[in-house]
Design a protein around this motif. Structure first.
Motif, mmCIF file in Angstrom:
data_model
loop_
_atom_site.group_PDB
_atom_site.id
_atom_site.type_symbol
_atom_site.label_atom_id
_atom_site.label_comp_id
_atom_site.label_asym_id
_atom_site.label_seq_id
_atom_site.Cartn_x
_atom_site.Cartn_y
_atom_site.Cartn_z
ATOM 1 N N SER A 8 1.700 9.983 7.693
ATOM 2 C CA SER A 8 0.309 9.668 8.261
ATOM 3 C C SER A 8 -0.093 8.403 8.230
ATOM 4 O O SER A 8 -0.571 7.750 8.968
ATOM 5 N N PHE A 9 0.136 7.739 6.845
ATOM 6 C CA PHE A 9 -0.071 6.269 6.748
ATOM 7 C C PHE A 9 0.681 5.475 7.893
ATOM 8 O O PHE A 9 0.242 4.503 8.447
ATOM 9 N N LEU A 10 2.056 5.810 8.121
ATOM 10 C CA LEU A 10 3.149 4.931 8.985
ATOM 11 C C LEU A 10 2.534 5.044 10.346
ATOM 12 O O LEU A 10 2.811 4.421 11.277
ATOM 13 N N LYS A 11 2.020 6.454 10.730
ATOM 14 C CA LYS A 11 1.539 6.621 12.144
ATOM 15 C C LYS A 11 -0.016 6.290 12.230
ATOM 16 O O LYS A 11 -0.420 6.379 13.213
ATOM 17 N N SER A 12 -0.332 5.284 11.233
ATOM 18 C CA SER A 12 -1.966 4.818 11.359
ATOM 19 C C SER A 12 -3.056 5.970 11.476
ATOM 20 O O SER A 12 -4.122 5.723 11.875
ATOM 21 N N GLU A 13 -2.722 7.156 10.920
ATOM 22 C CA GLU A 13 -3.592 8.350 10.878
ATOM 23 C C GLU A 13 -4.654 8.194 9.713
ATOM 24 O O GLU A 13 -5.752 8.613 9.607
ATOM 25 N N ILE A 14 -4.176 7.620 8.776
ATOM 26 C CA ILE A 14 -4.858 7.419 7.372
ATOM 27 C C ILE A 14 -4.602 5.894 7.078
ATOM 28 O O ILE A 14 -3.840 5.278 7.015
ATOM 29 N N GLU A 15 -5.672 5.699 6.143
ATOM 30 C CA GLU A 15 -5.533 4.180 5.610
ATOM 31 C C GLU A 15 -5.574 4.303 4.034
ATOM 32 O O GLU A 15 -6.336 5.365 3.507
ATOM 33 N N PHE A 16 -4.832 3.643 3.554
ATOM 34 C CA PHE A 16 -4.805 3.438 1.902
ATOM 35 C C PHE A 16 -5.635 2.279 1.344
ATOM 36 O O PHE A 16 -5.732 1.251 2.228
ATOM 37 N N GLU A 17 -6.331 2.332 0.450
ATOM 38 C CA GLU A 17 -7.155 1.401 -0.243
ATOM 39 C C GLU A 17 -6.233 0.317 -0.914
ATOM 40 O O GLU A 17 -5.143 0.394 -1.186
ATOM 41 N N SER A 34 0.831 -1.322 -0.031
ATOM 42 C CA SER A 34 0.081 -0.153 0.007
ATOM 43 C C SER A 34 1.062 1.257 -0.086
ATOM 44 O O SER A 34 0.587 2.220 -0.642
ATOM 45 N N PHE A 35 1.983 1.201 0.842
ATOM 46 C CA PHE A 35 2.966 2.515 1.004
ATOM 47 C C PHE A 35 3.558 2.568 -0.514
ATOM 48 O O PHE A 35 3.705 3.932 -0.806
ATOM 49 N N VAL A 36 4.090 1.635 -1.069
ATOM 50 C CA VAL A 36 4.740 1.753 -2.534
ATOM 51 C C VAL A 36 3.553 2.250 -3.471
ATOM 52 O O VAL A 36 3.944 3.194 -4.200
ATOM 53 N N GLN A 37 2.459 1.538 -3.477
ATOM 54 C CA GLN A 37 1.600 2.218 -4.528
ATOM 55 C C GLN A 37 1.160 3.602 -4.415
ATOM 56 O O GLN A 37 1.067 4.259 -5.150
ATOM 57 N N ARG A 38 1.009 4.036 -3.243
ATOM 58 C CA ARG A 38 0.737 5.317 -2.795
ATOM 59 C C ARG A 38 2.211 6.302 -3.291
ATOM 60 O O ARG A 38 1.752 7.432 -3.813
#
Length: 89
Positions: A80-89, A22-26
């Protein structure tokens, strides 16, 4: 110029394969060059194998760096993703 932000990862399972994917796609959606640093190892934030090689677990300190036209947005969203503040699809 480069934007850099150091954070503590709070993803329950760390950056395991699904979260890393998810991180890489984003990250690939950004034009900026993205680097992720853990200890003294620096990897391409757009490389799944590179990210997985860092073995990032919940509670680890990492630095996200971006350089390019959308660097501020890239660092803000990816940390923000790594800190669990937002989620990616």
């Amino acid at each position: 110029m480069m934007v850099t932000k150091q954070i503590v990862v709070t993803l329950t399972n760390g950056l395991h394969s699904i979260n890393a994917q998810s991180f890489v796609q984003r990250a690939l959606a950004f034009q900026s060059e993205i680097k992720v640093v853990r200890h003294s190892r620096i990897v391409d934030g757009k490389s799944l194998l590179g990210l997985l090689s860092l073995g990032i677990a919940n509670g680890n300190v990492v630095t996200v760096k971006a350089e390019g036209s959308d660097e501020k947005e890239a660092v803000a969203i990816l940390t923000s993703f790594l800190k669990s503040e937002i989620e990616f699809e």
